[in-house]
Scaffold this motif. Structure first.
Motif, PDB file in Angstrom:
ATOM      1  N   GLY A  76       0.761  -1.579   0.003  1.00 52.20           N
ATOM      2  CA  GLY A  76       0.384   0.437   0.208  1.00 52.20           C
ATOM      3  C   GLY A  76       0.449   0.774   0.069  1.00 52.20           C
ATOM      4  N   HIS A  77       2.330   1.456  -0.380  1.00 53.93           N
ATOM      5  CA  HIS A  77       2.301   2.350  -0.268  1.00 53.93           C
ATOM      6  C   HIS A  77       2.211   3.133  -1.770  1.00 53.93           C
ATOM      7  N   VAL A  78       2.648   4.534  -1.665  1.00 52.53           N
ATOM      8  CA  VAL A  78       2.124   5.201  -3.285  1.00 52.53           C
ATOM      9  C   VAL A  78       3.182   6.629  -2.704  1.00 52.53           C
ATOM     10  N   VAL A  79       3.413   6.649  -4.163  1.00 46.96           N
ATOM     11  CA  VAL A  79       4.721   7.592  -4.288  1.00 46.96           C
ATOM     12  C   VAL A  79       3.673   9.070  -5.479  1.00 46.96           C
ATOM     13  N   THR A  80       4.389   9.809  -4.830  1.00 43.21           N
ATOM     14  CA  THR A  80       3.120  11.384  -4.623  1.00 43.21           C
ATOM     15  C   THR A  80       4.502  12.268  -4.976  1.00 43.21           C
ATOM     16  N   VAL A  95       2.006  17.336  -2.577  1.00 35.71           N
ATOM     17  CA  VAL A  95       0.471  17.190  -2.718  1.00 35.71           C
ATOM     18  C   VAL A  95      -0.204  17.353  -1.090  1.00 35.71           C
ATOM     19  N   VAL A  96       1.475  16.520  -0.047  1.00 36.41           N
ATOM     20  CA  VAL A  96       1.103  15.909   1.003  1.00 36.41           C
ATOM     21  C   VAL A  96       1.723  16.813   2.401  1.00 36.41           C
ATOM     22  N   GLU A  97       2.186  18.030   1.845  1.00 33.86           N
ATOM     23  CA  GLU A  97       3.462  19.561   2.916  1.00 33.86           C
ATOM     24  C   GLU A  97       1.985  19.523   3.671  1.00 33.86           C
ATOM     25  N   GLY A  98       2.787  18.972   4.779  1.00 35.16           N
ATOM     26  CA  GLY A  98       1.205  19.787   6.479  1.00 35.16           C
ATOM     27  C   GLY A  98       0.287  19.219   6.402  1.00 35.16           C
ATOM     28  N   ALA A  99      -0.179  17.612   5.265  1.00 35.19           N
ATOM     29  CA  ALA A  99      -1.685  17.610   5.852  1.00 35.19           C
ATOM     30  C   ALA A  99      -1.603  16.698   6.623  1.00 35.19           C
ATOM     31  N   ARG A 100      -3.076  17.036   7.318  1.00 39.32           N
ATOM     32  CA  ARG A 100      -3.340  16.131   8.285  1.00 39.32           C
ATOM     33  C   ARG A 100      -4.127  14.646   8.890  1.00 39.32           C
ATOM     34  N   ARG A 101      -4.858  14.950   7.179  1.00 37.79           N
ATOM     35  CA  ARG A 101      -5.437  13.930   6.746  1.00 37.79           C
ATOM     36  C   ARG A 101      -5.157  13.850   5.450  1.00 37.79           C
ATOM     37  N   ILE A 102      -4.842  12.355   5.749  1.00 43.91           N
ATOM     38  CA  ILE A 102      -4.431  12.409   3.477  1.00 43.91           C
ATOM     39  C   ILE A 102      -5.602  10.611   3.607  1.00 43.91           C
ATOM     40  N   GLN A 103      -6.291  10.939   2.725  1.00 42.67           N
ATOM     41  CA  GLN A 103      -6.712   9.583   1.854  1.00 42.67           C
ATOM     42  C   GLN A 103      -6.402   9.514   0.020  1.00 42.67           C
ATOM     43  N   ALA A 104      -6.345   7.813  -0.206  1.00 35.35           N
ATOM     44  CA  ALA A 104      -6.131   8.064  -1.600  1.00 35.35           C
ATOM     45  C   ALA A 104      -7.373   7.298  -2.248  1.00 35.35           C
ATOM     46  N   ARG A 105      -7.515   7.436  -3.209  1.00 32.67           N
ATOM     47  CA  ARG A 105      -9.256   7.459  -3.844  1.00 32.67           C
ATOM     48  C   ARG A 105      -8.852   6.247  -5.114  1.00 32.67           C
ATOM     49  N   ASP A 119      13.169  18.409  -1.753  1.00 34.80           N
ATOM     50  CA  ASP A 119      14.331  19.607  -2.407  1.00 34.80           C
ATOM     51  C   ASP A 119      13.498  18.222  -4.409  1.00 34.80           C
ATOM     52  N   TYR A 120      13.369  17.496  -4.279  1.00 34.69           N
ATOM     53  CA  TYR A 120      13.162  16.843  -5.453  1.00 34.69           C
ATOM     54  C   TYR A 120      11.490  16.449  -5.654  1.00 34.69           C
ATOM     55  N   ASP A 121      10.217  17.204  -4.356  1.00 39.35           N
ATOM     56  CA  ASP A 121       8.551  17.356  -5.348  1.00 39.35           C
ATOM     57  C   ASP A 121       8.778  15.917  -4.763  1.00 39.35           C
ATOM     58  N   LEU A 122       9.003  14.129  -3.852  1.00 42.26           N
ATOM     59  CA  LEU A 122       8.717  13.187  -4.102  1.00 42.26           C
ATOM     60  C   LEU A 122       8.257  12.831  -2.518  1.00 42.26           C
ATOM     61  N   ALA A 123       7.027  12.032  -2.188  1.00 45.86           N
ATOM     62  CA  ALA A 123       6.663  11.699  -1.391  1.00 45.86           C
ATOM     63  C   ALA A 123       6.273  10.445  -1.097  1.00 45.86           C
ATOM     64  N   VAL A 124       6.531   9.558  -0.007  1.00 44.30           N
ATOM     65  CA  VAL A 124       5.381   8.850   0.215  1.00 44.30           C
ATOM     66  C   VAL A 124       4.672   8.556   1.056  1.00 44.30           C
ATOM     67  N   ILE A 125       3.786   8.378   0.731  1.00 44.42           N
ATOM     68  CA  ILE A 125       1.999   7.698   1.720  1.00 44.42           C
ATOM     69  C   ILE A 125       2.311   5.946   1.663  1.00 44.42           C
ATOM     70  N   ARG A 126       1.653   6.144   2.713  1.00 46.89           N
ATOM     71  CA  ARG A 126       0.511   3.528   3.397  1.00 46.89           C
ATOM     72  C   ARG A 126      -0.742   3.831   2.900  1.00 46.89           C
ATOM     73  N   LEU A 127      -1.077   3.663   2.683  1.00 50.76           N
ATOM     74  CA  LEU A 127      -2.865   3.201   3.242  1.00 50.76           C
ATOM     75  C   LEU A 127      -2.179   2.241   4.008  1.00 50.76           C
ATOM     76  N   ARG A 128      -3.990   2.718   5.141  1.00 47.04           N
ATOM     77  CA  ARG A 128      -4.003   2.321   6.357  1.00 47.04           C
ATOM     78  C   ARG A 128      -4.197   1.011   6.464  1.00 47.04           C
ATOM     79  N   ARG A 129      -5.303   0.292   5.528  1.00 43.03           N
ATOM     80  CA  ARG A 129      -5.738  -0.606   5.899  1.00 43.03           C
ATOM     81  C   ARG A 129      -5.803  -1.087   3.717  1.00 43.03           C
TER      82      ARG A 129
END
Length: 184
Positions: free
Chosen positions: A97-101, A105-115, A132-142
Motif C-alpha cells: 500500500g505504499h504510494v508515491v506522490t 500534494v501532502v506537505e503539512g497535511a493532517r489528513r490524507i486519503q487515496a481514492r 528538494d525533489y518534490d517526492l513523497a511516500v504515503i501508505r494506505l492504512r488498510r
C-alpha cells in the motif's frame, strides 16, 4: 395615473402576440435551415500503431494511479482555524500500500486519503518525502488485497526524444493522459 381603456389593452396584447409569432416563426425557419444542412459524420478510421500502443499502456497502468486528497488546518483571520483541502495524483508502488506522490500534494497535511481505481477512498499516513525533489511516500492504512502496483522500469538507458506518458487525476478528473518526450 389614467386607467388603460379596453381597446388600448387589446391592441397591446395583439402587438405582443404578433411579435411573439413573428420571432417564433423565424426560430422555426432557422431550425429547419440548420436541420437541412446537417453534415455527414465521418467515421474515425483505423488507429495508428502508436495510438494502439499508447492506449494499451494507458489501460495497463491506469489502475495503479490513485487520486489523493488532503486536509490541512490553517489559521484564518482573527485566529480562527480553517480547513484547506488539496488534491493530487500518485501511483501504487507495492502490495503493502505504499504510494508515491509529489511532496507538495501532502506537505503539512493532517489528513490524507487515496481514492483507488475502484472508487474506494482509503485513509493514508505520511511515510516520508523530500521537498528538494518534490517526492513523497504515503501508505494506505488498510490496503486491499487486489491493488495493482505499477510496473517498475529503469531510467538508466532513457534517451532524449524518447516518448513518455503521464497518467494522473488533475483537479479531481479521473485518469487523464498527457504525452511528452524525454528532454534531458
Amino acid at each position: 395615473m389614467r386607467p388603460i381603456n379596453r381597446s388600448t389593452l387589446v391592441g397591446l396584447v395583439l402587438i405582443v402576440v404578433a411579435a411573439g409569432l413573428f420571432y417564433w416563426n423565424r426560430s422555426v425557419e432557422e431550425t429547419d435551415r440548420i436541420a437541412q444542412h446537417t453534415r455527414e459524420i465521418t467515421p474515425r478510421g483505423s488507429l495508428a500503431d502508436i495510438e494502439k500502443t499508447t492506449i494499451s499502456i494507458f489501460n495497463d497502468a491506469a489502475p495503479s494511479v490513485v487520486y489523493i486528497f488532503t486536509e490541512n488546518a490553517v489559521s484564518g483571520f482573527f485566529g480562527t482555524r480553517q480547513v484547506r483541502q488539496g488534491a493530487g495524483s500518485g501511483f501504487l508502488w507495492d502490495d503493502d500500500g505504499h504510494v508515491v506522490t509529489n511532496y507538495h500534494v501532502v506537505e503539512g497535511a493532517r489528513r490524507i486519503q487515496a481514492r483507488l481505481d475502484n472508487g474506494e477512498a482509503i485513509e493514508a499516513t505520511y511515510v516520508g518525502g523530500t521537498p528538494d525533489y518534490d517526492l513523497a511516500v504515503i501508505r494506505l492504512r488498510r490496503p486491499p488485497g487486489d491493488i495493482q502496483p505499477i510496473p517498475v522500469g529503469t531510467s538508466a538507458n532513457l534517451q532524449v526524444g524518447q516518448s513518455v506518458l503521464a497518467i494522473g487525476n488533475p483537479f479531481g478528473l479521473s485518469r487523464t493522459l498527457t504525452t511528452g518526450v524525454i528532454s534531458a
